[in-house]
Design a protein around this motif. Structure first.
Motif, mmCIF file in Angstrom:
data_model
loop_
_atom_site.group_PDB
_atom_site.id
_atom_site.type_symbol
_atom_site.label_atom_id
_atom_site.label_comp_id
_atom_site.label_asym_id
_atom_site.label_seq_id
_atom_site.Cartn_x
_atom_site.Cartn_y
_atom_site.Cartn_z
ATOM 1 N N PRO A 49 0.809 -1.214 0.000
ATOM 2 C CA PRO A 49 0.000 0.000 0.000
ATOM 3 C C PRO A 49 0.843 1.265 0.000
ATOM 4 O O PRO A 49 0.440 2.285 -0.544
ATOM 5 N N ARG A 52 1.735 2.087 -3.482
ATOM 6 C CA ARG A 52 0.577 2.492 -4.283
ATOM 7 C C ARG A 52 0.010 3.828 -3.836
ATOM 8 O O ARG A 52 -1.028 4.246 -4.305
ATOM 9 N N LEU A 54 -1.072 4.690 -0.736
ATOM 10 C CA LEU A 54 -1.997 4.663 0.386
ATOM 11 C C LEU A 54 -1.232 4.935 1.672
ATOM 12 O O LEU A 54 -0.050 4.636 1.777
#
Length: 58
Positions: A49, A52, A54
């Motif tokens: 994450p 990406r 996040l």
């Protein structure tokens, strides 16, 4: 050198340890899904994450 230790999988894994003024890289065996980006145990680096964009790893 190889040693067996028990680790708290709720904490991020460490990539290096220091003993007696020496630094050693840590390799983990027997863990099915380890992300070496955020050092969490529940996904591979390809699904990280943090990579990406996040804020919190799953």
């Amino acid at each position: 050198m190889r040693i067996a230790v028990e680790v708290d999988l709720l904490q991020p894994l460490k990539g290096k340890v220091e003993m007696q003024d020496e630094t050693y890289n840590v390799e983990y065996e027997g863990l099915p899904t380890v992300c070496y980006n955020c050092r969490c145990v529940d996904h591979y680096i390809a699904a990280c994450p943090l990579l990406r964009g996040l804020k919190n790893p799953a």
